[in-house]
Design a protein around this motif. Sequence first.
Motif, PDB file in Angstrom:
ATOM      1  N   TRP A 269       0.853  -1.185   0.000  1.00 51.76           N
ATOM      2  CA  TRP A 269       0.000   0.000   0.000  1.00 51.76           C
ATOM      3  C   TRP A 269       0.888   1.235   0.000  1.00 51.76           C
ATOM      4  O   TRP A 269       1.762   1.374   0.855  1.00 51.76           O
ATOM      5  N   GLN A 270       0.654   2.131  -0.954  1.00 58.89           N
ATOM      6  CA  GLN A 270       1.448   3.347  -1.079  1.00 58.89           C
ATOM      7  C   GLN A 270       0.754   4.517  -0.361  1.00 58.89           C
ATOM      8  O   GLN A 270      -0.464   4.507  -0.155  1.00 58.89           O
ATOM      9  N   THR A 271       1.533   5.526   0.002  1.00 57.90           N
ATOM     10  CA  THR A 271       0.981   6.713   0.646  1.00 57.90           C
ATOM     11  C   THR A 271       0.210   7.554  -0.366  1.00 57.90           C
ATOM     12  O   THR A 271       0.676   7.785  -1.480  1.00 57.90           O
TER      13      THR A 271
ATOM     14  N   GLN B 240       0.667  -0.467   7.120  1.00 49.31           N
ATOM     15  CA  GLN B 240       0.973   0.949   6.927  1.00 49.31           C
ATOM     16  C   GLN B 240       0.346   1.486   5.642  1.00 49.31           C
ATOM     17  O   GLN B 240       0.117   0.752   4.688  1.00 49.31           O
ATOM     18  N   ASN B 241       0.114   2.794   5.630  1.00 49.37           N
ATOM     19  CA  ASN B 241      -0.285   3.562   4.439  1.00 49.37           C
ATOM     20  C   ASN B 241      -1.717   3.318   3.966  1.00 49.37           C
ATOM     21  O   ASN B 241      -2.138   3.915   2.983  1.00 49.37           O
TER      22      ASN B 241
ATOM     23  N   ASN C 283      -3.623   2.523  -4.850  1.00 48.51           N
ATOM     24  CA  ASN C 283      -2.252   2.802  -5.300  1.00 48.51           C
ATOM     25  C   ASN C 283      -2.187   3.621  -6.584  1.00 48.51           C
ATOM     26  O   ASN C 283      -1.161   4.234  -6.870  1.00 48.51           O
TER      27      ASN C 283
ATOM     28  N   ALA D 158      -1.248   7.177  -5.721  1.00 49.67           N
ATOM     29  CA  ALA D 158       0.020   7.492  -5.069  1.00 49.67           C
ATOM     30  C   ALA D 158       0.879   8.316  -6.008  1.00 49.67           C
ATOM     31  O   ALA D 158       0.813   8.167  -7.229  1.00 49.67           O
TER      32      ALA D 158
ATOM     33  N   GLU E 257       8.998   4.655   0.196  1.00 48.09           N
ATOM     34  CA  GLU E 257       8.913   4.726   1.652  1.00 48.09           C
ATOM     35  C   GLU E 257       8.288   3.475   2.253  1.00 48.09           C
ATOM     36  O   GLU E 257       8.505   3.166   3.417  1.00 48.09           O
ATOM     37  N   SER E 258       7.497   2.762   1.460  1.00 44.95           N
ATOM     38  CA  SER E 258       6.818   1.592   2.023  1.00 44.95           C
ATOM     39  C   SER E 258       7.753   0.405   2.182  1.00 44.95           C
ATOM     40  O   SER E 258       7.391  -0.595   2.785  1.00 44.95           O
TER      41      SER E 258
END
Length: 308
Positions: free
Chosen positions: A4-6, A89-90, A142, A145, A153-154
């Motif tokens: 999962w991307q930010t 996360q994210n 995603n 992102a 960062e992931s």
Amino acid sequence: MSGWQTIESDAGVFTHLIEELGVPDIQFEEIHTLDADALKALPQVYGVVFLFHYNQSATSNTENSSTPKDGDWDYQAAEDIFFANQTIQNACGTQAILSILLNQDINIGPTLAAFKEFTTGFPSELKGESLSNSEQIREVHNTFAKSSPFVDESTRPATSDDDAFHFVAYTVVNNKLYELDGLQRAPISHGACTKDEFPEKIISVLQKRIARYPDGEIRFNLLAVTQDKRIRARELGDEETLEAENKKREEWKFENELRKHNFVGFTIELLRGVVKDKIKTGEYDAWVKDATDKAQARIAEQQQKRRE
């Protein structure tokens, strides 16, 4: 992309994200002031998504606390409504969005309807795992992102130096105002609340939460989940608002396309062209000197301000 991307806390990003998931007639609207009138001015509001700097001392509770700092645990609600623990996360932005949409009596489209049906009856931990493992939802998430040629960062562990941000959802379910945060053990009830009372009550809750942060902390963002504003504009024959909203959608679409592209290669080629032209015309040395002088002047100015 893997994992999962930010994604950004942005009305255009969130609106197009849920459209890609098949949710019709809903949009997000950024709220720039903690004023109930800003929410009352919108068509039907289903909830708000709050983004904040994750400061452990200012969050609703700590892992070992017996009560939240505001409101009360509602363990029964964890079984009765859609509440998922965050397991990856994210994903918290999309998780906050779903915490609102899946708890409202609205058309959420076939993808989310199937997900809601599949997870009905699951404990909150398993709902979180189901969301984390949903390829369809993750792939849509995603696509919003930012493209980057640098560090993903992931793929690295978080450090104590990182600025961590987190999304939580606030919405009314069964005439109660709930805070739905996947990092908490259960939904947090902020008391009885009708949909009409929501604008006043949510502003009060957020003001108390923000007051726990140090003076000068401004890293907050608030997005309302509301009915598509074009629906009411069409009903009222408000052509001016309809035109403005359609224009805003086009701008969002353009900005979201830009997020998907990596412009580093283009920028390097452009710079090469400029340098080549400066060398050809004999202006290169003067150009570099002018840039150096301006940079030194800015540094000297900043140093002077620090001394003052």
